[in-house]
Motif scaffolding. Structure first.
Motif, PDB file in Angstrom:
ATOM      1  N   LEU A 198      -1.536 -13.704  -3.195  1.00  0.00           N
ATOM      2  CA  LEU A 198      -1.172 -12.477  -3.910  1.00  0.00           C
ATOM      3  C   LEU A 198      -1.614 -11.236  -3.137  1.00  0.00           C
ATOM      4  N   GLU A 199      -2.806 -11.307  -2.564  1.00  0.00           N
ATOM      5  CA  GLU A 199      -3.311 -10.183  -1.778  1.00  0.00           C
ATOM      6  C   GLU A 199      -2.468  -9.995  -0.515  1.00  0.00           C
ATOM      7  N   ALA A 200      -2.085 -11.096   0.131  1.00  0.00           N
ATOM      8  CA  ALA A 200      -1.242 -11.010   1.323  1.00  0.00           C
ATOM      9  C   ALA A 200       0.112 -10.395   0.980  1.00  0.00           C
ATOM     10  N   GLU A 201       0.694 -10.783  -0.156  1.00  0.00           N
ATOM     11  CA  GLU A 201       1.971 -10.211  -0.593  1.00  0.00           C
ATOM     12  C   GLU A 201       1.817  -8.722  -0.881  1.00  0.00           C
ATOM     13  N   LEU A 202       0.711  -8.343  -1.518  1.00  0.00           N
ATOM     14  CA  LEU A 202       0.464  -6.938  -1.810  1.00  0.00           C
ATOM     15  C   LEU A 202       0.349  -6.131  -0.510  1.00  0.00           C
ATOM     16  N   GLU A 203      -0.395  -6.644   0.452  1.00  0.00           N
ATOM     17  CA  GLU A 203      -0.538  -5.955   1.735  1.00  0.00           C
ATOM     18  C   GLU A 203       0.801  -5.854   2.460  1.00  0.00           C
ATOM     19  N   ALA A 204       1.580  -6.928   2.440  1.00  0.00           N
ATOM     20  CA  ALA A 204       2.894  -6.912   3.091  1.00  0.00           C
ATOM     21  C   ALA A 204       3.822  -5.901   2.416  1.00  0.00           C
ATOM     22  N   ALA A 205       3.780  -5.846   1.098  1.00  0.00           N
ATOM     23  CA  ALA A 205       4.617  -4.896   0.356  1.00  0.00           C
ATOM     24  C   ALA A 205       4.196  -3.461   0.661  1.00  0.00           C
ATOM     25  N   GLU A 206       2.892  -3.228   0.763  1.00  0.00           N
ATOM     26  CA  GLU A 206       2.403  -1.887   1.102  1.00  0.00           C
ATOM     27  C   GLU A 206       2.877  -1.481   2.501  1.00  0.00           C
ATOM     28  N   LYS A 207       2.774  -2.409   3.464  1.00  0.00           N
ATOM     29  CA  LYS A 207       3.216  -2.116   4.833  1.00  0.00           C
ATOM     30  C   LYS A 207       4.717  -1.831   4.872  1.00  0.00           C
ATOM     31  N   GLU A 208       5.491  -2.628   4.148  1.00  0.00           N
ATOM     32  CA  GLU A 208       6.939  -2.440   4.119  1.00  0.00           C
ATOM     33  C   GLU A 208       7.295  -1.100   3.484  1.00  0.00           C
ATOM     34  N   PHE A 209       6.603  -0.736   2.425  1.00  0.00           N
ATOM     35  CA  PHE A 209       6.842   0.545   1.756  1.00  0.00           C
ATOM     36  C   PHE A 209       6.487   1.698   2.689  1.00  0.00           C
ATOM     37  N   ASP A 210       5.327   1.612   3.357  1.00  0.00           N
ATOM     38  CA  ASP A 210       4.920   2.658   4.293  1.00  0.00           C
ATOM     39  C   ASP A 210       5.925   2.787   5.435  1.00  0.00           C
ATOM     40  N   ALA A 211       6.396   1.647   5.943  1.00  0.00           N
ATOM     41  CA  ALA A 211       7.376   1.664   7.032  1.00  0.00           C
ATOM     42  C   ALA A 211       8.683   2.314   6.575  1.00  0.00           C
ATOM     43  N   ALA A 212       9.100   2.038   5.352  1.00  0.00           N
ATOM     44  CA  ALA A 212      10.323   2.638   4.813  1.00  0.00           C
ATOM     45  C   ALA A 212      10.164   4.153   4.670  1.00  0.00           C
ATOM     46  N   GLU A 254       9.922  -1.242  -5.573  1.00  0.00           N
ATOM     47  CA  GLU A 254       9.916  -2.284  -6.600  1.00  0.00           C
ATOM     48  C   GLU A 254       9.088  -3.487  -6.153  1.00  0.00           C
ATOM     49  N   ARG A 255       9.227  -3.874  -4.883  1.00  0.00           N
ATOM     50  CA  ARG A 255       8.439  -5.004  -4.368  1.00  0.00           C
ATOM     51  C   ARG A 255       6.952  -4.686  -4.456  1.00  0.00           C
ATOM     52  N   LEU A 256       6.591  -3.461  -4.093  1.00  0.00           N
ATOM     53  CA  LEU A 256       5.191  -3.054  -4.149  1.00  0.00           C
ATOM     54  C   LEU A 256       4.675  -3.067  -5.591  1.00  0.00           C
ATOM     55  N   ALA A 257       5.477  -2.566  -6.512  1.00  0.00           N
ATOM     56  CA  ALA A 257       5.070  -2.540  -7.922  1.00  0.00           C
ATOM     57  C   ALA A 257       4.874  -3.958  -8.463  1.00  0.00           C
ATOM     58  N   LYS A 258       5.790  -4.877  -8.124  1.00  0.00           N
ATOM     59  CA  LYS A 258       5.670  -6.266  -8.573  1.00  0.00           C
ATOM     60  C   LYS A 258       4.448  -6.949  -7.973  1.00  0.00           C
ATOM     61  N   ALA A 259       4.217  -6.708  -6.685  1.00  0.00           N
ATOM     62  CA  ALA A 259       3.062  -7.320  -6.011  1.00  0.00           C
ATOM     63  C   ALA A 259       1.763  -6.799  -6.609  1.00  0.00           C
ATOM     64  N   LYS A 260       1.707  -5.503  -6.886  1.00  0.00           N
ATOM     65  CA  LYS A 260       0.503  -4.914  -7.469  1.00  0.00           C
ATOM     66  C   LYS A 260       0.269  -5.462  -8.878  1.00  0.00           C
ATOM     67  N   ALA A 261       1.336  -5.557  -9.680  1.00  0.00           N
ATOM     68  CA  ALA A 261       1.215  -6.081 -11.038  1.00  0.00           C
ATOM     69  C   ALA A 261       0.729  -7.539 -11.028  1.00  0.00           C
ATOM     70  N   ALA A 262       1.285  -8.350 -10.135  1.00  0.00           N
ATOM     71  CA  ALA A 262       0.884  -9.754 -10.054  1.00  0.00           C
ATOM     72  C   ALA A 262      -0.581  -9.878  -9.627  1.00  0.00           C
TER      73      ALA A 262
END
Length: 155
Positions: free
Chosen positions: A101-115, A140-148
């Protein structure tokens, strides 16, 4: 019969008979008709929700539960580390993988920052609707990852 909420949320509509703890009654008193406070017997006056891990008592056998409830409830009072015996036992047996879950959250944060960088958007400036639309998927991916992640760690 006692059930433990193993899904994220379990909701009951108006008219549902439940048996709850005094803390559960106090938290939802505005939406309940208390039949017998001492025994915890109540009837819902409007929608009532229970979060994962809460235990409730229903006058319905496991086989008689609607599929929407069977998907989020496990028969018996499940305790940490011990599997439940309901239809959702496989879900209840699996502890959340915090590392994943933490890895997904970090990946989502990186993807959001890159976007944001790709589209020249700064979080310090006012963001237009057009700019938001460019990064909706990442947001949306970041929000879902954070919620999970937050749900797994109990925040």
């Amino acid at each position: 019969m006692k059930y433990t909420v193993t899904g994220r949320v379990c909701a009951f509509g108006e008219g549902q008979k439940l048996k709850l703890s005094s803390d559960q009654i106090d938290a939802r008193r505005h939406a309940l008709e208390v039949v017998d406070e001492k025994s915890g017997k109540v009837i819902t006056k409007s929608e009532v929700q229970f979060k994962s891990g809460e235990t409730i008592d229903l006058d319905q056998a496991e086989d008689d539960l609607p599929s929407s409830l069977a998907a989020v409830l496990t028969a018996g009072a499940a305790s940490k580390g011990k599997p439940g015996k309901g239809r959702s036992a496989k879900k209840a047996d699996v502890e959340p993988d915090l590392d994943a879950l933490e890895a997904e959250l970090e990946a989502a944060e990186k993807e959001f920052d890159a976007a944001l960088v790709k589209h020249g958007i700064s979080v310090f400036d006012e963001v237009s609707d057009e700019q938001k639309a460019l990064v909706t998927d990442e947001m949306e991916r970041l929000a879902k990852a954070k919620a999970a992640f937050d749900a797994a760690v109990g925040e």
